[in-house]
Write a protein that holds these residues in place. Structure first.
Motif, PDB file in Angstrom:
ATOM      1  N   ASP A 171      61.929  18.633  52.820  1.00  0.00           N
ATOM      2  CA  ASP A 171      61.552  17.263  53.348  1.00  0.00           C
ATOM      3  C   ASP A 171      62.598  16.661  53.933  1.00  0.00           C
ATOM      4  OD1 ASP A 171      59.320  17.556  52.228  1.00  0.00           O
ATOM      5  OD2 ASP A 171      59.693  17.079  50.320  1.00  0.00           O
ATOM      6  N   ALA A 172      64.146  16.530  54.606  1.00  0.00           N
ATOM      7  CA  ALA A 172      64.568  15.436  54.935  1.00  0.00           C
ATOM      8  C   ALA A 172      64.556  16.380  56.256  1.00  0.00           C
ATOM      9  CB  ALA A 172      65.933  15.748  54.926  1.00  0.00           C
ATOM     10  N   VAL A 173      64.872  17.434  56.575  1.00  0.00           N
ATOM     11  CA  VAL A 173      65.188  17.727  58.630  1.00  0.00           C
ATOM     12  C   VAL A 173      63.314  17.549  59.330  1.00  0.00           C
ATOM     13  CG1 VAL A 173      64.704  19.506  59.522  1.00  0.00           C
ATOM     14  CG2 VAL A 173      67.209  19.473  58.025  1.00  0.00           C
ATOM     15  N   ARG A 174      62.268  17.797  58.054  1.00  0.00           N
ATOM     16  CA  ARG A 174      60.820  17.402  58.940  1.00  0.00           C
ATOM     17  C   ARG A 174      60.658  15.897  58.815  1.00  0.00           C
ATOM     18  NH1 ARG A 174      58.684  21.487  54.822  1.00  0.00           N
ATOM     19  NH2 ARG A 174      59.250  20.784  53.322  1.00  0.00           N
ATOM     20  N   ARG A 175      61.152  14.964  58.004  1.00  0.00           N
ATOM     21  CA  ARG A 175      61.353  13.589  58.672  1.00  0.00           C
ATOM     22  C   ARG A 175      61.863  12.925  59.833  1.00  0.00           C
ATOM     23  NH1 ARG A 175      63.912   9.425  57.937  1.00  0.00           N
ATOM     24  NH2 ARG A 175      65.609   9.791  56.854  1.00  0.00           N
ATOM     25  N   HIS A 176      63.387  14.083  59.648  1.00  0.00           N
ATOM     26  CA  HIS A 176      63.676  13.509  60.839  1.00  0.00           C
ATOM     27  C   HIS A 176      63.168  14.463  62.314  1.00  0.00           C
ATOM     28  CE1 HIS A 176      67.415  12.174  59.358  1.00  0.00           C
ATOM     29  NE2 HIS A 176      68.014  13.208  58.932  1.00  0.00           N
ATOM     30  N   MET A 177      62.813  15.227  62.493  1.00  0.00           N
ATOM     31  CA  MET A 177      62.174  16.020  62.932  1.00  0.00           C
ATOM     32  C   MET A 177      60.833  14.992  63.522  1.00  0.00           C
ATOM     33  SD  MET A 177      60.582  19.395  62.938  1.00  0.00           S
ATOM     34  CE  MET A 177      59.877  20.629  64.226  1.00  0.00           C
ATOM     35  N   LEU A 178      59.730  14.528  63.091  1.00  0.00           N
ATOM     36  CA  LEU A 178      58.493  14.222  63.227  1.00  0.00           C
ATOM     37  C   LEU A 178      59.333  12.530  63.776  1.00  0.00           C
ATOM     38  CD1 LEU A 178      56.873  15.356  59.898  1.00  0.00           C
ATOM     39  CD2 LEU A 178      55.859  15.754  62.821  1.00  0.00           C
TER      40      LEU A 178
ATOM     41  N   LEU B  40      62.044  11.698  65.408  1.00  0.00           N
ATOM     42  CA  LEU B  40      62.211  11.982  66.959  1.00  0.00           C
ATOM     43  C   LEU B  40      61.077  12.303  67.871  1.00  0.00           C
ATOM     44  CD1 LEU B  40      64.932  11.909  68.777  1.00  0.00           C
ATOM     45  CD2 LEU B  40      65.612  14.463  68.256  1.00  0.00           C
ATOM     46  N   ALA B  41      60.317  13.124  67.244  1.00  0.00           N
ATOM     47  CA  ALA B  41      59.514  13.266  68.200  1.00  0.00           C
ATOM     48  C   ALA B  41      58.149  12.390  68.285  1.00  0.00           C
ATOM     49  CB  ALA B  41      58.207  14.409  67.692  1.00  0.00           C
ATOM     50  N   ALA B  42      58.324  11.285  67.376  1.00  0.00           N
ATOM     51  CA  ALA B  42      57.231   9.879  67.289  1.00  0.00           C
ATOM     52  C   ALA B  42      58.032   8.910  68.535  1.00  0.00           C
ATOM     53  CB  ALA B  42      56.833   9.151  65.909  1.00  0.00           C
TER      54      ALA B  42
ATOM     55  N   GLY C 204      52.454  30.206  52.350  1.00  0.00           N
ATOM     56  CA  GLY C 204      52.743  29.228  53.412  1.00  0.00           C
ATOM     57  C   GLY C 204      51.833  28.913  54.564  1.00  0.00           C
ATOM     58  N   TYR C 205      51.004  29.670  54.857  1.00  0.00           N
ATOM     59  CA  TYR C 205      50.004  28.710  56.099  1.00  0.00           C
ATOM     60  C   TYR C 205      49.906  27.054  54.615  1.00  0.00           C
ATOM     61  CZ  TYR C 205      50.625  32.858  58.609  1.00  0.00           C
ATOM     62  OH  TYR C 205      51.103  34.600  58.647  1.00  0.00           O
ATOM     63  N   THR C 206      49.521  27.269  54.153  1.00  0.00           N
ATOM     64  CA  THR C 206      48.368  26.026  53.205  1.00  0.00           C
ATOM     65  C   THR C 206      49.575  25.151  52.640  1.00  0.00           C
ATOM     66  OG1 THR C 206      47.516  27.934  51.878  1.00  0.00           O
ATOM     67  CG2 THR C 206      48.169  25.246  51.212  1.00  0.00           C
ATOM     68  N   LYS C 207      51.286  25.421  52.892  1.00  0.00           N
ATOM     69  CA  LYS C 207      52.269  24.644  52.797  1.00  0.00           C
ATOM     70  C   LYS C 207      52.549  23.813  53.937  1.00  0.00           C
ATOM     71  CE  LYS C 207      55.461  27.038  49.287  1.00  0.00           C
ATOM     72  NZ  LYS C 207      56.394  27.587  49.302  1.00  0.00           N
ATOM     73  N   ALA C 208      52.357  25.073  54.559  1.00  0.00           N
ATOM     74  CA  ALA C 208      53.159  24.539  56.386  1.00  0.00           C
ATOM     75  C   ALA C 208      51.972  23.642  57.019  1.00  0.00           C
ATOM     76  CB  ALA C 208      52.875  26.173  57.295  1.00  0.00           C
ATOM     77  N   LYS C 209      50.153  23.710  56.798  1.00  0.00           N
ATOM     78  CA  LYS C 209      49.476  23.540  57.941  1.00  0.00           C
ATOM     79  C   LYS C 209      49.475  21.920  57.899  1.00  0.00           C
ATOM     80  CE  LYS C 209      44.847  23.360  57.973  1.00  0.00           C
ATOM     81  NZ  LYS C 209      42.806  23.174  57.351  1.00  0.00           N
TER      82      LYS C 209
ATOM     83  N   ARG D 153      50.811  17.298  62.273  1.00  0.00           N
ATOM     84  CA  ARG D 153      50.991  16.271  62.588  1.00  0.00           C
ATOM     85  C   ARG D 153      52.224  16.240  63.508  1.00  0.00           C
ATOM     86  NH1 ARG D 153      54.660  13.086  57.581  1.00  0.00           N
ATOM     87  NH2 ARG D 153      55.026  11.924  59.985  1.00  0.00           N
ATOM     88  N   MET D 154      52.846  17.898  63.901  1.00  0.00           N
ATOM     89  CA  MET D 154      53.152  17.542  65.340  1.00  0.00           C
ATOM     90  C   MET D 154      52.921  18.148  66.640  1.00  0.00           C
ATOM     91  SD  MET D 154      56.895  17.688  64.880  1.00  0.00           S
ATOM     92  CE  MET D 154      56.957  18.594  66.117  1.00  0.00           C
ATOM     93  N   LEU D 155      51.355  18.703  66.245  1.00  0.00           N
ATOM     94  CA  LEU D 155      50.958  19.289  67.417  1.00  0.00           C
ATOM     95  C   LEU D 155      49.925  17.975  68.116  1.00  0.00           C
ATOM     96  CD1 LEU D 155      48.669  22.435  65.731  1.00  0.00           C
ATOM     97  CD2 LEU D 155      50.743  22.311  67.704  1.00  0.00           C
ATOM     98  N   ARG D 156      49.776  16.961  66.609  1.00  0.00           N
ATOM     99  CA  ARG D 156      49.628  15.480  67.528  1.00  0.00           C
ATOM    100  C   ARG D 156      49.817  14.582  68.396  1.00  0.00           C
ATOM    101  NH1 ARG D 156      47.307  15.268  61.964  1.00  0.00           N
ATOM    102  NH2 ARG D 156      44.852  16.167  62.126  1.00  0.00           N
ATOM    103  N   LEU D 157      51.247  14.727  68.143  1.00  0.00           N
ATOM    104  CA  LEU D 157      52.350  14.637  68.302  1.00  0.00           C
ATOM    105  C   LEU D 157      52.602  15.057  70.129  1.00  0.00           C
ATOM    106  CD1 LEU D 157      54.877  13.131  65.904  1.00  0.00           C
ATOM    107  CD2 LEU D 157      53.603  11.969  67.394  1.00  0.00           C
ATOM    108  N   ALA D 158      52.732  16.644  70.260  1.00  0.00           N
ATOM    109  CA  ALA D 158      53.010  17.096  71.496  1.00  0.00           C
ATOM    110  C   ALA D 158      52.226  17.733  72.960  1.00  0.00           C
ATOM    111  CB  ALA D 158      52.856  18.395  70.988  1.00  0.00           C
TER     112      ALA D 158
END
Lengths: 340, 340, 340, 340, 340, 340
Positions: free
Chosen positions: F146-153, F155-157, F181-186, F191-196
């Motif tokens: 979670d922590a890394v995901r938060r940093h990533m999102l 920074l992207a934002a 995995g797919y369910t967890k990842a979706k 969120r990343m795709l919307r920023l990309a």
């Protein structure tokens, strides 16, 4: 840590090609290579002490140059001031000695190197000087050819002119100057010494290159007589250097000195096992420069520089790799157990 | 330089298979290999001193023999007198010791080697002798088997007969002779000593192999008593050898002696760091032979031989690699800085 | 996993000395070494499939033997049945071929090895047989000398006598038998085949060694005619083997067969890139043995063995290293991406 | 075997410094080194075929030169005609390509090499010619400088004058001649071709260097039109060469041709996996020379030469290492199993 | 030889990743790896002395775990008690020091290792204890986490309960316990000491961990005052340990002590060159355990253990590799020539 | 060359520990190490194309971190945005496959790495965003915690907010997400795709991660149906990716696609020999980014990216090493001879 002081070194990048272990070139089949040079070594050490360090040199525009540039970056040096052109690097082959058998260096292709064939307009001295607080030069460069000498002296003058600090390491190499070397070298050394603020030299440089007379026969007495005269004659703020004794059994003894404000400071005589002797003088020079820039007491500076030199004898390759903390640690702890 | 003296050595080529660094055979996964042997080592050293040097041996007619022959040529030895046949080489595995842990040699396949299984008509002694001025033999060969001993003695006799010089290095190896080795070895050694002009031996050889009695207990006193007797009894012009002491901390002490014209000459006691001890005795022998052939003064010969032996301890592999100039330099300069 | 079946292999441990990469022995300076042999390879593969596997052999009582024993243990083999004595190992030097240049093996010192010089009373056949459910032998051992042949046949008879399973791989090597090899070999092979339950052989063995006549010229027709005859004549329950084609471009094609209960099963023809061909036949044999012991269907056994052989061509060294899962995976997935 | 024909090659010894495996110079830290050059490669191959082979060159009088000379001897070349002087060797750095990434060669220090700076009186042409039956030259040497070209042409003339055979390999390298290279090169090539008895060239050399016109567009048609004209115009007895196609997947296709007595002979088109492409042309040349000296039929000569070239692609390093027997074997057996 | 005593060690297997030679991690590009750990080292040494030795640990169920298990077997350890699970090994990176530059160890991933994440029911203490006569534990394990400490104490208690011998090496590592480490460690150490029969500790452990007071300042006086008190307080039959001094020039001085039956025995002070210091303490411990199990006199035990420790400093890797004979030899022969 | 565009990548630095050659971890004794990661690979490639490239990551404050930082600088990446803290790096062990045996990656210590344990306030998103024109993220990072995901999102934002370009490579790794995995990842991917702005994905990502339905079964038809939908749904300007086929015989076939302005462009299907497959996808991504930043035509961009990916398969290590010129050359020249 002393940051944002911009240090530059001007000098050739050499490709060191070392026979692994203790074999000879006629016995082995592979060579370990790295890229070094006085400027590389001093600049890299200063980068590890926290300075912005850059190398001013010319590298070939081919795979050799790419490899050298990558190596400089790895050592923490900026390559923003590196010019690309020509096709060759100076090289030296190193066969490591053992005990009674001395190490042997064979140079190849030095005069034809990209650095030593840089055209007259290769460097923009003023622009370079504008980005430099302290610049380092080495006497080996003086031995190369007229064009390189001119670049060196012009750049030193430009840095001096805009108020920067000029460091000069005499580093006289008899093999490079050939016959009557001292006579040939003298005028160039004198010009550099007049531009320099911090100088690495010892009594032998004073006597042989500068022709300064003395009646003393003891090395230390010669030193204490001649170095103040040299500092005075050329207006040099700081002169530092070392006395080295090579013992049997792969150990050396080293003592550093620093002359400043009309007084000498000395390090202890350090005796230590030697793994790779080449480049240790550059570690000493980097220690002196750091001590001066960081306003260490003179004695601390020379002890720091001597410890840096000692550690450089224990590290593989020409380039010093010890951090400031490791050097400070070695100033007090001679022999340590495994650090876990 | 002394040229056009035709030197030959008769002996086995061994494949040396060394575990790299300081690992054991049960730890490592690779081996460094080279080809050596007393004849190889002495002949190669003499080739580097400027003599025409040839090895008389038998190598297998396969890839092992090809590799060995290429290696002999690389060392400067002529392979014109090398016979090809059989299928195997003597080998030894070397695990390098460190400090308190001694080096360990494990032999393999020596009796089945091409050299040690050479048929009776393998060598044309007369034709070989016609091309030889000086020939070198080693006591290790005597330990192998009857056929090889016969080849060795016949060739020595043929060279002697046509006026050549015979060199013999006693080189007694207890492990090769087995139980009651000295008794078994004595008659063969005596035959070789009668044929020899220059002999490497010391007081232990005189006492143990030849059974010469002495009441002395000091090594040097034994030497000065027994060597003149041996020279006299067997009609040997020159006897030389060394006394070695193994110190702690990876250093040895070595002193050479030379007995000739009823007088002893001694080198200094040399103490030096040891990198690779194997083959150093062969360097000493090559120095003695060179001194004799080049008509050095006796003291210069033994000092040259001792310096050659010292340097051989600092070089990787069994085979001495130092040039005459390097040995002369080491006779006066004990510890040197990097040669650039 | 099939556990607690006690499998043993009887055979020589060879020291493999491989020139690294694609250099020749006359070009290189180091060798990679490992310890292998048919028994080692088959036994180690069976150990990785979950069997208690032991090697019955004789190793030298020195550093070579220590290194070999350590290596056997690493491969999962018990060394409880290893005898120590003698002083040497059979060795082979391997120069890896590339494309049109075939690999080259040079044997050294095989006859003098500890295994091939084991004294008459070296092995206690009855005690060994008591601890063995399945024992593996190889035709190469038959080629060595009378003493080893006797050990082999006595041990096979002892295992047979107490109800164990005897596996025999014909593995005829022309170079080891010399002139008139087939004639010399025939009686020994016949004795082993009468003792064997599972045999690796193909139509060439039947024709050349056993002298079985056929009018067929096609390899497959010869196989299907002769193998049933051989099974019948010698009372062999299972005969298996491979047909190999060497293609250009470093690939081979391999098809396995299995004859049992009067019927043949075949694997697919597998074509694959080859990294290290030596020992792949032993991987096939280990697959057949595992299939039989684990009661696979015949077709599954031969497909498993063929896949094991294919993978063994892609692994460094003689000894198969693939797990049962990896082999099962390779039976269906020919080319896979990185497994993360 | 054809013995006692004295073959010499005149040319530069290059130090090859190869990045191991498939790394780039900016990734790796070690280099494998060897000594090669067209003359080295051709001479060494001829030595392995049984000729007395010698290299005429100039090597530096330092450790680099010692290592090069040792390497020449290892390859079977006599160094009796090697002059020592100067301080440097031509070098090239090799980064091995893989598939779609081509190999990359970076030259360094070639003009400053001992060979390319040999003084005017370096070689005694008459004395050299007196000891030579066949001499080999390479077009790369023509590209160096006036002094070397003069040595080359004088030596060729001297050998020709005393009745020897002159071999010339056109070997045009665009990178060495620079702009307008063909125009610069033409007169020197024409002089060499007039002196030559056996020439390696193909239709591209005829068109580009010699400026011979053709209306043909097919490579083979150009060849068959132009090579006879060239042979006629320059009085060349034998012209040979190859056509090479580089396929995907690390394989090449090669066909050799030989023109002699107004007729062409061709080898098969050989397709094979490539391990080390450099120096393969020299293997072809050595095959042609051997075929001519040993009076092979023309077709056998060109098939032998093509097989020699094919094998040279499978061997590490520039220098061919295959024996005559191995080449003869490869002429009939394309892909073989392990040779034991 | 003392056989059929079943020795087990409980502890973590570490992957040692060593920078070759004397380079730093930021200079090199390859690492030598091996698998060690206190339990591995002690167990392997005892296996080489003839005991049935087993390691109780948990290894990952992947290629890392396979490699570690193969390595344990190679070292002579049974892996029958090794559990597989989890995905990682504790690792440490080793940069070898030289002279004044100390060696540096960087740990990675230790808390997440399979051993340190073993679930509560990972080990069946009773079943393990049933197969153990002597079990060895190390204080490093105590520093990991509660779960591992629990496993360790339960297993020790189980062995003790069924009459086995418990060995405990205090081996306090400040870096693993963090701030207030001694305070944290004390209760766990006290519990282990109460269970232990043979303990490795010295006066520093007594003072720092156990908080035992002394007014003495001399190390030896502290030892002789505190060790008897500790033995008495915790009911320990045997306490042993070493005093180490690190000298300049890559040598150490070591003296072992053994306290038993209310009396101290000491080894000589041994001074020796050091090649690889890590794991030498485990060699000492294995010597003490062997001496006790084999009922050596106390002085012989401590001298044997000290010689084992000395030799371990001369061997590559953490794990002692010297045989009992080699240790006995080193007890009397300090410096030996090559063993042939 | 496109300069002064400031590119940053956010991601973990992995230590790659590769078994040399084709050995397994349980066979070898050394590992080649380098530092890579998706961000490292993409950033380094962009640096070589002339961009100012920086890596945003967290490295340990010890020798491992020093080595990683030195390596990043060598690859041309700025380390000004690298934070130091924690004590460990993510590692992976690589055993290279050959032919039918796939390569195998074993991860170790990833969750405990300095990057994956960065504290909440580790990065100053706003300050970082101020210095970035283009930022690259990778889906592997999303799989960590979670922590890394938060940093990533965050920074992207932040980059998006200040007008920068966000690149996202889906790079879904099943092994990292575990079950479901797919369910967890979706949700994180959405969120990343919307920023990309630029996204690397293909039809499998659309189907599996995003759950987009299709009735098509052909891979290409799925692609052309789903990618435009994904671009539309998430507002992505550019979507690019590859289709890979793994052939037998160590070759792969690759085709790149680029979707932009509602149109697809495709590269040729490239088939090529594979040396090191890992990281090739990052070379493709770097080619797409360069094409977009340099305003190539769409077809040129995808052909450039495919050629960059092809070359990356031929280079040692994860990180692409080909210059822009080499890639342009490979777009037209499939197979080349040695470049001299």
């Amino acid at each position: 840590m002393v940051k944002h002081v911009r240090v530059a070194a001007f000098g050739e990048v050499m490709m060191r090609l070392q026979v692994p272990g203790y074999q000879l070139l006629s016995q082995a089949g592979s060579l370990d290579y790295s890229f070094s040079g006085t400027g590389v070594n001093v600049g890299s050490a200063l980068a590890s002490f926290g300075y912005d360090a850059s190398l001013i040199t010319r590298l070939p525009g081919n795979a050799l140059g790419d490899a050298a540039a990558a190596s400089l970056r790895k050592l923490g040096l900026s390559t923003a001031d590196v010019i690309r052109g020509g096709s060759s690097l100076g090289m030296y082959f190193l066969e490591s000695g053992f005990g009674a058998r001395p190490s042997r260096v064979t140079y190849a292709g030095r005069q034809a190197s990209s650095f030593n064939t840089a055209p007259d307009d290769a460097y923009d001295y003023a622009m370079l000087a504008a980005g430099i607080d302290v610049v380092h030069f080495c006497g080996i460069t003086l031995a190369m050819n007229d064009a390189v000498r001119r670049h060196m002296l012009e750049l030193a003058a430009a840095v001096k002119a805009k108020g920067g600090t000029v460091v000069f390491d005499c580093n006289y190499r008899p093999g490079h100057w050939g016959e009557d070397g001292y006579t040939k070298a003298k005028p160039y050394y004198e010009r550099m010494l007049r531009l320099a603020d911090i100088v690495m030299m010892n009594e032998r440089d004073a006597m042989c290159i500068l022709g300064m007379p003395t009646t003393k026969t003891d090395r230390l007495e010669q030193l204490t007589e001649l170095i103040p005269q040299a500092a005075c004659r050329f207006g040099i703020a700081v002169i530092a250097g070392t006395h080295r004794t090579i013992n049997s059994g792969n150990t050396h003894t080293l003592q550093g000195f620093l002359y400043k404000h009309e007084a000498f400071s000395f390090s202890d005589q350090l005796t230590f096992a030697v793994y790779d002797r080449i480049g240790a003088g550059d570690a000493f020079a980097s220690g002196i420069i750091h001590g001066e820039l960081a306003s260490f007491e003179a004695e601390r500076t020379v002890r720091f520089a001597a410890a840096a030199a000692m550690l450089a004898h224990t590290v593989a390759g020409d380039t010093p790799m010890s951090s400031e903390n490791e050097i400070l640690h070695a100033m007090t702890n001679a022999n340590g157990d495994v650090i876990r």
